[in-house]
Scaffold this motif. Structure first.
Motif, PDB file in Angstrom:
ATOM      1  N   LEU A 218       0.781  -1.182   0.027  1.00  0.00           N
ATOM      2  CA  LEU A 218      -0.180  -0.065   0.096  1.00  0.00           C
ATOM      3  C   LEU A 218       0.934   1.334  -0.112  1.00  0.00           C
ATOM      4  O   LEU A 218       0.649   2.356  -0.610  1.00  0.00           O
ATOM      5  CB  LEU A 218      -0.885  -0.035   1.339  1.00  0.00           C
ATOM      6  CG  LEU A 218      -2.365  -0.596   0.872  1.00  0.00           C
ATOM      7  CD1 LEU A 218      -3.207  -0.513   2.288  1.00  0.00           C
ATOM      8  CD2 LEU A 218      -2.979  -0.078  -0.114  1.00  0.00           C
ATOM      9  N   GLY A 219       1.978   1.255   0.808  1.00  0.00           N
ATOM     10  CA  GLY A 219       2.661   2.442   0.881  1.00  0.00           C
ATOM     11  C   GLY A 219       3.352   2.623  -0.706  1.00  0.00           C
ATOM     12  O   GLY A 219       3.526   3.959  -0.947  1.00  0.00           O
ATOM     13  N   ARG A 220       3.815   1.666  -1.362  1.00  0.00           N
ATOM     14  CA  ARG A 220       4.315   1.883  -2.753  1.00  0.00           C
ATOM     15  C   ARG A 220       2.946   2.401  -3.549  1.00  0.00           C
ATOM     16  O   ARG A 220       3.167   3.192  -4.338  1.00  0.00           O
ATOM     17  CB  ARG A 220       4.678   0.452  -3.304  1.00  0.00           C
ATOM     18  CG  ARG A 220       5.332   0.601  -4.599  1.00  0.00           C
ATOM     19  CD  ARG A 220       5.812  -0.597  -5.136  1.00  0.00           C
ATOM     20  NE  ARG A 220       4.805  -1.638  -5.560  1.00  0.00           N
ATOM     21  CZ  ARG A 220       3.897  -1.686  -6.627  1.00  0.00           C
ATOM     22  NH1 ARG A 220       4.356  -0.760  -7.593  1.00  0.00           N
ATOM     23  NH2 ARG A 220       3.245  -2.671  -6.725  1.00  0.00           N
ATOM     24  N   TRP A 221       2.004   1.791  -3.621  1.00  0.00           N
ATOM     25  CA  TRP A 221       0.774   2.265  -4.253  1.00  0.00           C
ATOM     26  C   TRP A 221       0.384   3.905  -3.993  1.00  0.00           C
ATOM     27  O   TRP A 221       0.473   4.787  -4.904  1.00  0.00           O
ATOM     28  CB  TRP A 221      -0.596   1.519  -3.849  1.00  0.00           C
ATOM     29  CG  TRP A 221      -0.723   0.080  -4.365  1.00  0.00           C
ATOM     30  CD1 TRP A 221       0.335  -0.428  -5.064  1.00  0.00           C
ATOM     31  CD2 TRP A 221      -1.762  -0.843  -4.254  1.00  0.00           C
ATOM     32  NE1 TRP A 221      -0.260  -1.635  -5.601  1.00  0.00           N
ATOM     33  CE2 TRP A 221      -1.363  -2.050  -4.977  1.00  0.00           C
ATOM     34  CE3 TRP A 221      -3.076  -0.415  -3.900  1.00  0.00           C
ATOM     35  CZ2 TRP A 221      -2.319  -2.995  -5.103  1.00  0.00           C
ATOM     36  CZ3 TRP A 221      -4.046  -1.555  -3.966  1.00  0.00           C
ATOM     37  CH2 TRP A 221      -3.603  -2.743  -4.420  1.00  0.00           C
ATOM     38  N   PHE A 222       0.573   4.351  -2.637  1.00  0.00           N
ATOM     39  CA  PHE A 222       0.204   5.621  -2.337  1.00  0.00           C
ATOM     40  C   PHE A 222       1.488   6.404  -3.128  1.00  0.00           C
ATOM     41  O   PHE A 222       0.933   7.617  -3.597  1.00  0.00           O
ATOM     42  CB  PHE A 222       0.372   5.810  -1.044  1.00  0.00           C
ATOM     43  CG  PHE A 222      -0.842   5.483  -0.113  1.00  0.00           C
ATOM     44  CD1 PHE A 222      -2.225   5.401  -0.702  1.00  0.00           C
ATOM     45  CD2 PHE A 222      -0.920   5.019   1.029  1.00  0.00           C
ATOM     46  CE1 PHE A 222      -3.273   4.838  -0.008  1.00  0.00           C
ATOM     47  CE2 PHE A 222      -1.919   4.664   1.852  1.00  0.00           C
ATOM     48  CZ  PHE A 222      -3.118   4.838   1.372  1.00  0.00           C
ATOM     49  N   ALA A 223       2.486   6.249  -2.955  1.00  0.00           N
ATOM     50  CA  ALA A 223       3.434   6.920  -3.793  1.00  0.00           C
ATOM     51  C   ALA A 223       3.365   7.175  -5.081  1.00  0.00           C
ATOM     52  O   ALA A 223       3.579   8.273  -5.519  1.00  0.00           O
ATOM     53  CB  ALA A 223       5.098   6.563  -3.331  1.00  0.00           C
ATOM     54  N   GLU A 224       3.103   6.171  -5.818  1.00  0.00           N
ATOM     55  CA  GLU A 224       2.698   6.218  -7.162  1.00  0.00           C
ATOM     56  C   GLU A 224       1.359   6.894  -7.566  1.00  0.00           C
ATOM     57  O   GLU A 224       1.704   7.337  -8.669  1.00  0.00           O
ATOM     58  CB  GLU A 224       2.688   4.745  -7.846  1.00  0.00           C
ATOM     59  CG  GLU A 224       3.744   3.810  -7.764  1.00  0.00           C
ATOM     60  CD  GLU A 224       3.612   2.446  -8.219  1.00  0.00           C
ATOM     61  OE1 GLU A 224       2.562   2.006  -8.210  1.00  0.00           O
ATOM     62  OE2 GLU A 224       4.655   1.600  -8.332  1.00  0.00           O
ATOM     63  N   LEU A 225       0.416   6.842  -6.601  1.00  0.00           N
ATOM     64  CA  LEU A 225      -0.663   7.553  -7.143  1.00  0.00           C
ATOM     65  C   LEU A 225      -0.534   9.105  -6.741  1.00  0.00           C
ATOM     66  O   LEU A 225      -1.275   9.955  -7.568  1.00  0.00           O
ATOM     67  CB  LEU A 225      -1.768   7.205  -5.932  1.00  0.00           C
ATOM     68  CG  LEU A 225      -2.448   5.909  -6.524  1.00  0.00           C
ATOM     69  CD1 LEU A 225      -3.224   5.290  -5.196  1.00  0.00           C
ATOM     70  CD2 LEU A 225      -3.324   6.077  -7.638  1.00  0.00           C
ATOM     71  N   LEU A 226       0.355   9.463  -5.955  1.00  0.00           N
ATOM     72  CA  LEU A 226       0.507  10.982  -5.662  1.00  0.00           C
ATOM     73  C   LEU A 226       1.233  11.553  -7.003  1.00  0.00           C
ATOM     74  O   LEU A 226       0.895  12.369  -7.449  1.00  0.00           O
ATOM     75  CB  LEU A 226       1.471  11.297  -4.540  1.00  0.00           C
ATOM     76  CG  LEU A 226       0.809  11.034  -3.228  1.00  0.00           C
ATOM     77  CD1 LEU A 226       1.997  11.172  -2.181  1.00  0.00           C
ATOM     78  CD2 LEU A 226      -0.022  12.122  -2.829  1.00  0.00           C
ATOM     79  N   GLU A 227       2.232  10.676  -7.445  1.00  0.00           N
ATOM     80  CA  GLU A 227       2.852  11.270  -8.729  1.00  0.00           C
ATOM     81  C   GLU A 227       1.722  11.235 -10.210  1.00  0.00           C
ATOM     82  O   GLU A 227       1.753  12.144 -10.597  1.00  0.00           O
ATOM     83  CB  GLU A 227       4.185  10.038  -9.177  1.00  0.00           C
ATOM     84  CG  GLU A 227       4.698  10.595 -10.229  1.00  0.00           C
ATOM     85  CD  GLU A 227       6.151   9.629 -10.665  1.00  0.00           C
ATOM     86  OE1 GLU A 227       6.746   9.794 -11.684  1.00  0.00           O
ATOM     87  OE2 GLU A 227       6.143   8.640  -9.874  1.00  0.00           O
ATOM     88  N   LYS A 228       1.039  10.083  -9.973  1.00  0.00           N
ATOM     89  CA  LYS A 228      -0.148  10.218 -10.969  1.00  0.00           C
ATOM     90  C   LYS A 228      -1.120  11.530 -10.901  1.00  0.00           C
ATOM     91  O   LYS A 228      -1.510  12.330 -12.007  1.00  0.00           O
ATOM     92  CB  LYS A 228      -0.837   8.955 -11.207  1.00  0.00           C
ATOM     93  CG  LYS A 228      -1.811   8.657 -12.005  1.00  0.00           C
ATOM     94  CD  LYS A 228      -2.430   7.558 -11.684  1.00  0.00           C
ATOM     95  CE  LYS A 228      -3.774   7.226 -12.680  1.00  0.00           C
ATOM     96  NZ  LYS A 228      -4.621   6.070 -12.642  1.00  0.00           N
TER      97      LYS A 228
END
Length: 427
Positions: free
Chosen positions: A133-143
């Motif tokens: 989830l931590g990885r998903w969050f970081a990628e979503l912020l960039e998106k």
């Protein structure tokens, strides 16, 4: 806002001088949206209201909108309206199911700016799931085109009972390895690692997910998935309903209730766990007991019955796919499950007397809803159902995300918490 909108007025009637946080609550709730209206609602002088508002403007939490009605009966220029600035920060939200997860970046008003849905097996354990989830969050912020510094809080919905004071799940029947686990701390460290923030440990009531470059601590809030689905649905679709109940029927069964605008959790977070009410059957439930409602009427139970008859199904999501395809045996079993759940809901409705009963989750379709209505209206007292609307989800699979985001915003901008945050910002 219904559960908090009256607190400022009550405090002021007791002779309390309204704080900047209480003025913010009046603006956010729509009860007072001009300087003159704030003076009238609080009894504060024009100069004091101006000082309080100046703090909120410097924090970036308020902005001026269009001109409103003239405050004075003698006429004059239209007063400038005040608005909560929902662009000054963003919220991260996640909703975990047994086999899938969903995560999103949301504005402070609940608009989803970026979203991801993927396989995330709860049985893999909290360390692996929360790390992903931590990885998903970081990628979503960039998106979403947002910096990690813009995140003001994280909300996460989990399929088990939660002690909201600690953010830990308590003896969850379908979450092996999660009992008592420090969800806040692990998700905090994972987000900090993937987003390039400094990691932080516990800080009072909410564990930090990391520390932004400005030194702000990012809180993580954890709640039951049905609670947050109910909160999201009630706030967006039924804000005037003072007693709202949602039943999620997926791999398990759970209920969330919003009473007086606030989530009703019971004394230790166990309210709404209707999947473990005994219904007299001899089926073994995943909790270890026999005869639980979830053991005979959940999506998992329907999937097992289908598998026994040769239809490939292992979970509530598989049943949902079969129902979407119009599979006759799945539809018949879903209607039967609906009748069993409706029998239990007759007691729930008689006790709570809600205005809206919402059916959500993998089985929330016409066959299941038909079965619920058949037994509910047979067994419940007519007075309890006279003004009851039995409906299906409006937000669908996003309900938990919206509810988690709203929970974070209400926590952060409640009057007392807002005052603490303003002081920490030095305004």
């Amino acid at each position: 806002m219904a559960g908090t909108a009256g607190r400022a007025a009550k405090a002021m009637r007791a002779g309390h001088q309204a704080s900047a946080g209480e003025l913010l609550e009046l603006v956010r709730s729509g009860r007072a949206t001009t300087r003159g209206a704030l003076q009238q609602a609080t009894g504060l002088s024009r100069a004091t209201v101006g000082q309080r508002l100046d703090r909120l403007f410097r924090a970036g939490w308020l902005r001026e909108g269009a001109g409103g009605p003239v405050d004075s009966p003698q006429g004059g220029r239209p007063s400038i309206t005040l608005e909560f600035d929902d662009e000054h920060a963003v919220v991260l939200a996640a909703d975990l199911d047994t086999r899938h997860g969903r995560a999103a970046v949301l504005s402070l008003s609940g608009e989803i700016q970026a979203e991801h849905h993927g396989s995330l097996r709860i049985e893999d354990g909290p360390d692996a799931v929360l790390g992903e989830l931590g990885r998903w969050f970081a990628e979503l912020l960039e998106k979403a085109g947002q910096r990690a510094d813009a995140v003001c809080g994280i909300g996460i919905a989990v399929p088990g009972p939660v002690d909201t004071d600690t953010g830990r799940v308590v003896q969850p029947p379908i979450m092996p390895g999660w009992d008592g686990y420090d969800i806040r701390g692990r998700l905090g460290r994972a987000f900090a690692e993937h987003a390039g923030l400094k990691s932080a440990g516990s800080a009072g009531g909410a564990t930090g997910a990391g520390v932004t470059r400005s030194g702000a601590l990012i809180p993580v809030l954890v709640d039951n998935d049905a609670n947050l689905m109910a909160y999201g649905e009630q706030r967006t679709g039924y804000p005037d309903c003072s007693a709202f109940a949602l039943v999620k029927v997926s791999t398990g069964i759970g209920a969330g209730m919003v009473v007086g605008g606030s989530i009703y959790r019971g004394v230790d977070g166990g309210a709404g766990d209707i999947g473990h009410i005994r219904v007299g059957a001899d089926a073994l439930c995943r909790c270890g007991s026999y005869g639980c409602l979830a053991a005979v009427a959940s999506g998992g139970a329907v999937a097992r019955r289908l598998a026994e008859s040769g239809v490939p199904a292992t979970s509530g999501s598989d049943v949902r796919d079969l129902l979407t395809a119009g599979h006759p045996e799945a539809m018949a079993l879903a209607r039967e499950a609906g009748r069993q759940v409706g029998d239990v809901l007759a007691t729930v409705v008689t006790l709570l007397n809600p205005g809206v009963l919402m059916i959500a989750g993998d089985l929330a379709g016409t066959p299941f809803l038909t079965g619920v209505r058949e037994l509910l209206y047979q067994r419940a007292l007519p007075r309890s159902t006279a003004h009851l609307d039995v409906v299906t989800s409006r937000l669908g699979e996003r309900a938990g995300l919206v509810g988690a985001g709203a929970l974070v915003v209400e926590y952060l901008y409640a009057p007392e918490r807002a005052e603490e945050r303003l002081a920490a910002l030095g305004v």
